[in-house]
Design an enzyme around this catalytic site. Structure first.
Site, short mmCIF file in Angstrom:
data_model
loop_
_atom_site.label_atom_id
_atom_site.label_comp_id
_atom_site.label_asym_id
_atom_site.label_seq_id
_atom_site.Cartn_x
_atom_site.Cartn_y
_atom_site.Cartn_z
N ASP A 142 0.84 -1.20 0.00
CA ASP A 142 0.00 0.00 0.00
C ASP A 142 0.87 1.26 0.00
O ASP A 142 1.97 1.26 0.56
CB ASP A 142 -0.90 -0.03 1.25
CG ASP A 142 -2.12 0.87 1.10
OD1 ASP A 142 -2.29 1.47 0.02
OD2 ASP A 142 -2.89 0.97 2.06
N GLY A 143 0.38 2.29 -0.65
CA GLY A 143 1.05 3.59 -0.58
C GLY A 143 1.72 4.04 -1.86
O GLY A 143 2.42 5.05 -1.86
N TRP A 184 3.13 7.87 -2.53
CA TRP A 184 4.57 7.99 -2.80
C TRP A 184 4.78 8.86 -4.05
O TRP A 184 5.62 9.75 -4.06
CB TRP A 184 5.15 6.59 -3.01
CG TRP A 184 6.64 6.54 -3.14
CD1 TRP A 184 7.55 6.37 -2.14
CD2 TRP A 184 7.39 6.63 -4.36
NE1 TRP A 184 8.82 6.37 -2.64
CE2 TRP A 184 8.76 6.52 -4.01
CE3 TRP A 184 7.06 6.80 -5.71
CZ2 TRP A 184 9.78 6.57 -4.95
CZ3 TRP A 184 8.08 6.85 -6.64
CH2 TRP A 184 9.42 6.75 -6.26
N ASN A 193 -10.51 -2.70 -6.36
CA ASN A 193 -9.64 -1.84 -7.18
C ASN A 193 -10.18 -1.64 -8.60
O ASN A 193 -9.76 -0.72 -9.30
CB ASN A 193 -8.22 -2.41 -7.26
CG ASN A 193 -7.41 -2.24 -5.99
OD1 ASN A 193 -6.47 -2.98 -5.73
ND2 ASN A 193 -7.77 -1.24 -5.18
N GLU A 219 -0.02 -13.37 12.30
CA GLU A 219 0.57 -12.22 13.00
C GLU A 219 0.60 -11.04 12.04
O GLU A 219 1.01 -11.19 10.88
CB GLU A 219 2.00 -12.53 13.44
CG GLU A 219 2.11 -13.61 14.49
CD GLU A 219 1.56 -13.17 15.84
OE1 GLU A 219 1.64 -11.97 16.18
OE2 GLU A 219 1.05 -14.06 16.57
#
Ligand code: FPP
Length: 234
Positions: A15-16, A20, A63, A200
């Site tokens: 993600d990002g 960016w 998306n 986790e």
């Protein structure tokens, strides 16, 4: 890196990319291009460190609602990456698998995916799974329909949670031990809902195009420090 407590299956919500690119005054797709370099870096690190399965959430069902030109660019990028990486995957013994709703993918992309899956089918050092046009709810729904079509009503009623696994698109793949999400977002976003029951989670503030080997290894180190109890008392 110390070879202890390495997760068998690492999954990443990348993600990002858009943020960016925006931070650099560039178009969002520029972030996706740079994101491919992070895919390469993390794949290499995973192979080097002995991870057996690396899975990446490349494109969700949701998306498809992005602007058409961004979707088209992403699909082209996927296609190009697949073509470019054949020899690297073969050289490193990486099996390549794409999972998701094929109905919405173009014919040309499906063909390229199938070819690469067949070519790499016997590689055994690591499996790289790309989730494309995937969502967790879609997976559970398609699994339920498959099970209902295959089983008698009695068998369907008697089905246990572990029997259900084989109807999911991830059948045969161990559930992720570690799920990483980049860019500071801390949610599951309709990803591996069933499969992440005891996974986790590690959240990183780093945007995906900047998430390279050191950041991947830091997430592995964080995982190694965790005490997994699976709901039991140790
Ligand atoms: C999330 O950033 C990223 C994606 C939806 C696409 C990920 C795809 C790649 C890295 C390219 C190709 C992948 C492979 C496996 C070859 P975002 O656009 O949601 O970023 P934002 O949250 O900053 O807008």
């Amino acid at each position: 890196m110390e070879n202890k407590n390495i997760p068998v299956h690492v999954s990443i919500i990348m993600d990002g990319n858009g943020r960016w690119a925006k931070a650099r005054g560039k178009d969002r797709v520029y972030g996706h291009f740079e994101g491919v370099e992070s895919v390469r870096a993390c794949t290499e690190a995973a192979v080097e460190d002995g991870v057996k399965y690396l899975s990446l959430y490349a494109f969700s069902e949701e998306n498809w609602n992005r602007p058409a030109d961004e979707v088209a660019t992403l699909m082209k990028l996927m296609m190009k990456s697949i073509r470019d990486e054949v020899s690297t995957l073969m050289d490193n013994g990486v099996r390549f698998v794409v999972l998701g709703n094929r109905e919405r993918l173009g014919e040309e992309l499906c063909k390229a995916i199938d070819e690469l899956m067949e070519m790499t089918a016997h590689n055994s050092r690591m499996t790289l799974i790309v989730f494309l046009s995937y969502s967790g709810k879609w997976d559970i729904m398609q699994a339920m329909k498959k099970a209902a079509a295959e089983l008698s009503p009695e068998e369907f009623q008697a089905m246990k949670a572990e029997d259900f696994d084989r109807y999911l698109v991830t059948a045969g793949i161990p559930d992720p031990d570690l799920l990483i999400r980049t860019s500071g977002e801390e949610r599951i976003s309709n990803y591996l809902l069933w499969q992440s029951a005891y996974t986790e989670f590690v959240f990183s503030d780093v945007l995906w195009p900047d998430f390279r080997k050191p950041q991947f290894r830091e997430a592995l180190a964080e995982y190694a420090r965790r005490d997994r109890r699976y709901g039991k008392v140790k």
